[in-house]
Design an enzyme around this catalytic site. Sequence first.
Site, mmCIF file in Angstrom:
data_model
loop_
_atom_site.group_PDB
_atom_site.id
_atom_site.type_symbol
_atom_site.label_atom_id
_atom_site.label_comp_id
_atom_site.label_asym_id
_atom_site.label_seq_id
_atom_site.Cartn_x
_atom_site.Cartn_y
_atom_site.Cartn_z
ATOM 1 N N THR A 31 -39.204 8.165 -19.707
ATOM 2 C CA THR A 31 -39.660 9.035 -18.610
ATOM 3 C C THR A 31 -40.349 10.287 -19.124
ATOM 4 O OG1 THR A 31 -37.856 8.217 -17.234
ATOM 5 C CG2 THR A 31 -38.908 10.233 -16.509
ATOM 6 N N GLU A 179 -24.750 10.492 -8.417
ATOM 7 C CA GLU A 179 -26.098 10.567 -7.834
ATOM 8 C C GLU A 179 -26.535 9.233 -7.226
ATOM 9 O OE1 GLU A 179 -29.131 11.808 -10.638
ATOM 10 O OE2 GLU A 179 -30.705 11.718 -9.131
ATOM 11 N N LYS A 221 -24.775 14.494 -6.038
ATOM 12 C CA LYS A 221 -26.211 14.789 -6.163
ATOM 13 C C LYS A 221 -26.985 13.791 -5.297
ATOM 14 C CE LYS A 221 -29.966 15.241 -9.536
ATOM 15 N NZ LYS A 221 -30.314 15.782 -10.853
HETATM 16 P P1 13P Z 1 -35.965 15.019 -9.683
HETATM 17 O O1 13P Z 1 -35.519 16.345 -9.100
HETATM 18 O O2 13P Z 1 -37.277 15.092 -10.389
HETATM 19 O O3 13P Z 1 -35.863 13.916 -8.677
HETATM 20 O O4 13P Z 1 -34.946 14.656 -10.836
HETATM 21 C C1 13P Z 1 -33.620 14.881 -10.656
HETATM 22 C C2 13P Z 1 -32.837 13.910 -11.452
HETATM 23 O O5 13P Z 1 -32.024 14.280 -12.264
HETATM 24 C C3 13P Z 1 -33.040 12.492 -11.224
HETATM 25 O O6 13P Z 1 -32.016 11.774 -11.820
#
Ligand code: 13P
Length: 340
Positions: A31, A179, A221
């Site tokens: 990424t 998350e 999250k």
């Molecule tokens: P973004 O805020 O760019 O979506 O990334 C947050 C993140 O940690 C994704 O796992």
Amino acid sequence: MSLDLEKLIHTAQSMVAPGKGILAIDESTGTIKKRFSGVGVESTEETRMDYRSMLLSTPGLGEHISGAILFDETLRQKDADGKPLLNIMKDNGILPGIKVDKGAKDLAGFPGEKVTEGLDGLRERLAEYAELGAVFAKWRAVITIDSDIPSRACLDANAHALARYAALCQEAGLVPIVEPEVLMDGDHDLDTSFDITEAAQKSLFEELYNQNVLLEGCVLKPSMVISGSSAKSRAGVEDVAEATLDCLLNAVPAATAGVVFLSGGQGDEEATAHLDAMNRMGPHPWPLSFSYGRALQQACLKCWAEDPRGNREKAQKILLHRAKMNGKAALGEYNREMES
Ligand code: 13P
């Protein structure tokens, strides 16, 4: 209550301290390569160290940023002067966190859907991270919206993995950030985003309950309830804020230590405005803050890339500004005039 649990709860509360949020800089090697190539920088161990040490050493960042989520490489890296990046963070008052999942892989039997892997050997990896100094961790599940997906199987498999991860984190003394990201990709409307996000969160909290996870030592999250990025008409700030809150109130127990949103491809100011609008609608059962990756870094990365040596301080000022704006939004005290 045992000392270990008290420490866990204390860490979780520090992560969502008033006016503070989390900086997500845990992009995997693949990424970060994509992000760097977008601004014309080659991704090497050295450029990644240079960039991330610039971010973490931003003067005053700890006033608005409670913790940063790192990728494994960063946790072990030293800057050009031989100072561990971990020490740079500590000196700046920023708690170290670590991404521990091994990425979203195709879910067998369910074309187009993903399940996040990384449970094998996780207990041992967490013990090492705790030893190195990490105090919290992150695991991201990815849910895609399309005509016939997500399936119940996908939601539940991801929720189960998140809960198993969270239990292992707490055993190791690390606060788990859980998350469940519902992707913005697609042309779905706000109601669809609501239904899927609510289902993902309800499944997650049921699994957290099944796996005996202490919610007071756990941080959620989530993605916001928001129109798809290619939807014909996209819901406005107030509607996004109301729908997201409605969803959380239906799915997230009040005992949860805090909620820190991901930005998920929203514009920088858009992500700030949404968070601010939600906090203006408070008080809420949990602190509502941010754990943005792109919405904190985008402008800063662009500036740094133009001249990594010469623009270091300029880039840091841009990051500090975004962190400050989001810190204000976490208190419901942001307005667009503060941007200039
Ligand atoms: P973004 O805020 O760019 O979506 O990334 C947050 C993140 O940690 C994704 O796992």
